[in-house]
Design a protein around this motif. Sequence first.
Motif, PDB file in Angstrom:
ATOM      1  N   VAL A   1       0.863  -1.181   0.000  1.00 40.87           N
ATOM      2  CA  VAL A   1       0.000   0.000   0.000  1.00 40.87           C
ATOM      3  C   VAL A   1       0.899   1.229   0.000  1.00 40.87           C
ATOM      4  O   VAL A   1       1.611   1.499   0.973  1.00 40.87           O
ATOM      5  N   ASP A   2       0.885   1.961  -1.091  1.00 46.81           N
ATOM      6  CA  ASP A   2       1.784   3.101  -1.271  1.00 46.81           C
ATOM      7  C   ASP A   2       1.366   4.272  -0.380  1.00 46.81           C
ATOM      8  O   ASP A   2       0.212   4.702  -0.434  1.00 46.81           O
TER       9      ASP A   2
ATOM     10  N   ASP B   1       2.001   7.260  -0.826  1.00 48.04           N
ATOM     11  CA  ASP B   1       1.582   8.348  -1.711  1.00 48.04           C
ATOM     12  C   ASP B   1       0.120   8.204  -2.128  1.00 48.04           C
ATOM     13  O   ASP B   1      -0.486   9.137  -2.637  1.00 48.04           O
ATOM     14  N   GLU B   2      -0.449   7.020  -1.910  1.00 44.22           N
ATOM     15  CA  GLU B   2      -1.847   6.784  -2.252  1.00 44.22           C
ATOM     16  C   GLU B   2      -2.733   6.744  -1.006  1.00 44.22           C
ATOM     17  O   GLU B   2      -3.856   6.257  -1.038  1.00 44.22           O
ATOM     18  N   GLY B   3      -2.195   7.232   0.100  1.00 46.92           N
ATOM     19  CA  GLY B   3      -2.992   7.318   1.313  1.00 46.92           C
ATOM     20  C   GLY B   3      -2.747   6.230   2.331  1.00 46.92           C
ATOM     21  O   GLY B   3      -3.380   6.216   3.392  1.00 46.92           O
TER      22      GLY B   3
ATOM     23  N   ARG C   1      -0.636  -6.241  -6.381  1.00 49.01           N
ATOM     24  CA  ARG C   1       0.205  -5.036  -6.405  1.00 49.01           C
ATOM     25  C   ARG C   1       1.542  -5.443  -7.010  1.00 49.01           C
ATOM     26  O   ARG C   1       2.278  -6.247  -6.432  1.00 49.01           O
TER      27      ARG C   1
ATOM     28  N   GLU D   1       5.188  -4.185  -8.394  1.00 42.78           N
ATOM     29  CA  GLU D   1       6.132  -3.074  -8.340  1.00 42.78           C
ATOM     30  C   GLU D   1       6.981  -3.054  -9.614  1.00 42.78           C
ATOM     31  O   GLU D   1       8.178  -3.323  -9.600  1.00 42.78           O
TER      32      GLU D   1
ATOM     33  N   ASN E   1      -8.936  -4.183   2.567  1.00 41.34           N
ATOM     34  CA  ASN E   1      -8.996  -2.796   2.122  1.00 41.34           C
ATOM     35  C   ASN E   1      -8.393  -1.918   3.219  1.00 41.34           C
ATOM     36  O   ASN E   1      -8.911  -1.875   4.336  1.00 41.34           O
TER      37      ASN E   1
ATOM     38  N   LYS F   1      -8.220   1.296   3.706  1.00 44.10           N
ATOM     39  CA  LYS F   1      -9.067   2.382   4.222  1.00 44.10           C
ATOM     40  C   LYS F   1     -10.094   1.849   5.214  1.00 44.10           C
ATOM     41  O   LYS F   1     -10.328   2.454   6.264  1.00 44.10           O
TER      42      LYS F   1
END
Length: 278
Positions: free
Chosen positions: A56-57, A59-61, A169, A171, A215, A217
């Motif tokens: 989980v990047d 930069d993506e939260g 994901r 890379e 997830n 979030k």
Amino acid sequence: MKLLRLTTITALSSTILMGGTVSVLASETREVTTEGQIQFTAPTDEDGELVVIPPVDPDEGGPDVEIEPEVPGTTGPLSIMKATTMNFGSQVISNQDQTYHMIAEMAKLTNPVTDGPTHVPYVSFAQVQDLRGNNEGWNLKVSLSEFESNSQNKILIGSQITLVDSAIRYEGSNQENAPTAHTAGLTLLPNGAAQSVMKAEKGKGAGASSVVWGNQKDLMDQFEAEGFDPEKDVVKNSAIQLFIPGSTAKDEATYTSTLTWELENTPDNSGGDEDDNA
């Protein structure tokens, strides 16, 4: 490597030919090409340990976390860097069919704030790193043993784990080279055949690849909800679930199972594998 010899005449010269003088003008050169080169080799034990790349990047939260390799000291070139530990918590004995959601795994924050948490709930994932450089592909499988205890009713008969949903994901700059994940709703049966959870066909999967369950979030929303007490409350990851029939006798005991993760050098590239559901 080609050796390029370039000769230029830098001045006007005169040649005496048969008693006369002939003028020769230098040839102009406005463009040349040379060569650059680098060679890569697969890493060995002497090249140092590999590190897990969080899927989980930030930069993506996602939270900025540090995750240790499943086996410290892993050096590659083809290795399982991370696998999932599945804890379904403490549950009340029931004579009804029950489905339990996995307790979310926790990850260490890289830079925790003062008086804040040092760990946060994090998606579960399995990661493969392929640094062989031959693009042969690979196949990551998992199998499950019986849930057993040392009590009278030692086996949870009829139990099964379901991987409800997943995401990949990869890379890599070329996402066409990403591996593929298992189909949604993959079931792991105790003592059943190993099931494929992530597969890279020939020509794919170079670098770091993760199959992710959960997830981020949603996990953080639970963790940061008003009234949440990390001392007694848990965050649940609904992407991994354990089913136990109500008819199964359960003792007041802890039942444990072993998940075995296997990484094959090259997958079956024939396009079909009835056992792995991938």
